[in-house]
Structure formats: structure tokens, C-alpha cells
Enzyme design. Structure first.
Site, PDB file in Angstrom:
ATOM      1  N   SER A   8       1.122  -0.826  -0.221  1.00  0.00           N
ATOM      2  CA  SER A   8       0.309  -0.137   0.001  1.00  0.00           C
ATOM      3  C   SER A   8       1.040   1.382  -0.004  1.00  0.00           C
ATOM      4  O   SER A   8       1.695   1.669   0.532  1.00  0.00           O
ATOM      5  CB  SER A   8      -0.975   0.050   1.024  1.00  0.00           C
ATOM      6  OG  SER A   8      -1.676   0.825   1.372  1.00  0.00           O
ATOM      7  N   HIS A   9       0.487   2.375  -0.223  1.00  0.00           N
ATOM      8  CA  HIS A   9       1.215   3.741  -0.535  1.00  0.00           C
ATOM      9  C   HIS A   9       1.413   4.163   1.264  1.00  0.00           C
ATOM     10  O   HIS A   9       2.200   5.094   1.454  1.00  0.00           O
ATOM     11  CB  HIS A   9       0.319   4.707  -1.763  1.00  0.00           C
ATOM     12  CG  HIS A   9       0.542   3.817  -2.513  1.00  0.00           C
ATOM     13  ND1 HIS A   9       0.148   3.224  -3.579  1.00  0.00           N
ATOM     14  CD2 HIS A   9       1.219   5.134  -3.607  1.00  0.00           C
ATOM     15  CE1 HIS A   9       0.750   3.198  -4.980  1.00  0.00           C
ATOM     16  NE2 HIS A   9       1.347   4.764  -4.966  1.00  0.00           N
ATOM     17  N   SER A  10       0.230   3.658   1.930  1.00  0.00           N
ATOM     18  CA  SER A  10       0.568   4.349   3.410  1.00  0.00           C
ATOM     19  C   SER A  10       0.529   2.659   3.990  1.00  0.00           C
ATOM     20  O   SER A  10       0.087   1.787   3.894  1.00  0.00           O
ATOM     21  CB  SER A  10      -0.974   4.694   3.777  1.00  0.00           C
ATOM     22  OG  SER A  10      -0.799   4.118   5.405  1.00  0.00           O
ATOM     23  N   GLY A  45       3.815   6.277   0.008  1.00  0.00           N
ATOM     24  CA  GLY A  45       3.926   5.861  -1.890  1.00  0.00           C
ATOM     25  C   GLY A  45       4.840   4.863  -1.558  1.00  0.00           C
ATOM     26  O   GLY A  45       4.127   4.010  -0.049  1.00  0.00           O
ATOM     27  N   ASP A  69      -2.322  -1.549  -3.550  1.00  0.00           N
ATOM     28  CA  ASP A  69      -3.267  -0.588  -4.033  1.00  0.00           C
ATOM     29  C   ASP A  69      -3.618  -0.188  -5.104  1.00  0.00           C
ATOM     30  O   ASP A  69      -4.812  -0.324  -5.634  1.00  0.00           O
ATOM     31  CB  ASP A  69      -3.291   0.593  -2.489  1.00  0.00           C
ATOM     32  CG  ASP A  69      -2.565   0.529  -2.398  1.00  0.00           C
ATOM     33  OD1 ASP A  69      -1.139   0.887  -3.486  1.00  0.00           O
ATOM     34  OD2 ASP A  69      -1.743   1.733  -1.539  1.00  0.00           O
TER      35      ASP A  69
END
Length: 131
Positions: A8-10, A45, A69
């Protein structure tokens, strides 16, 4: 056992999805989060090195299914898979629902890399509301 990686970007989202899939899908599933950007993973990112490390950590020799994601998560995951010796594939599935389905499937004694990918991708058809 087939391993799972949640990209995931998070970092917090990857960890949360991992926690939900592990708790609801079976505590025995091997699930590694790979989220965030930068040295500490705190930025938004994705990072191919972080993803590669998660793939290697999830791999016990039976293979790894990766759930992603958004856009660049796919690109960085593909790059990471080129840099690892693990047998790993990306599932084309919604990240949370796919991770949950995949986690359930990994706990089956008959689980294969293909069956875990198929279970994850089955989540594309789930409807949350009835018309």
C-alpha cells in the site's frame, strides 16, 4: 505455506490490512506489510526495496502472492519481483477483500500459489450493497 504481501502507499494501511486479514482469515497465515516510501516508510508511496524485503520475509519456499493498492504499487512490485528469487505473483484483486480471501486459502492443506491467487481474485465480484 503460501506467503502473502500487502503493498500500500501507506505503511499504516498495509499494516491494518495485514492485521484484518490475519485475524479474520486465519491466524496462521504468513502476511507481510510493505507500505510507505522513504527510509522510514512514513511517506506516502511505495518502495521496491521494501516490497522485495517483504516478499523474501513471506517466502518459505512455497511461493508468495502480492496484493497491491494503486498504480505505482504495481510498477514497484513488478520491479521488486525481478530482484528476488522467490516465486511470487501479483493478484489482480481488491487489496483488503483479496487479502482476506487469500489468507483463508493459505491455511488450507491443499493451497497452491494458483489457488491463493484465484481466491484473492474472486473478491473482485463481491458486492457490498444489494440493488
Amino acid at each position: 505455506m503460501i506467503g502473502l504481501v500487502v503493498v500500500s502507499h501507506s505503511a499504516k494501511a498495509a499494516e491494518g490490512i495485514r492485521d484484518i486479514a490475519a485475524q479474520m482469515g486465519g491466524g496462521d497465515a504468513r502476511i507481510e506489510p510493505a507500505g510507505g516510501d522513504g527510509d522510514d516508510g512514513e511517506g506516502i508511496g511505495t518502495d521496491a526495496n521494501r516490497i522485495g524485503e517483504a516478499v523474501d520475509a513471506a517466502d518459505d519456499g512455497d511461493g508468495v502472492v502480492v496484493l497491491v493498492d494503486l498504480g505505482s504499487a504495481v510498477m514497484n512490485t513488478e520491479l521488486a519481483l525481478e530482484m528476488t528469487d522467490a516465486e511470487a505473483v501479483v493478484a489482480d484483486a481488491p487489496v483488503l477483500e483479496g487479502a482476506l480471501n487469500a489468507a483463508v486459502e493459505t491455511t488450507s492443506s491443499k493451497a497452491t500459489l494458483d489457488s491463493v491467487v484465484e481466491s484473492a481474485e474472486d473478491a473482485r465480484e463481491y458486492r457490498k450493497l444489494n440493488d
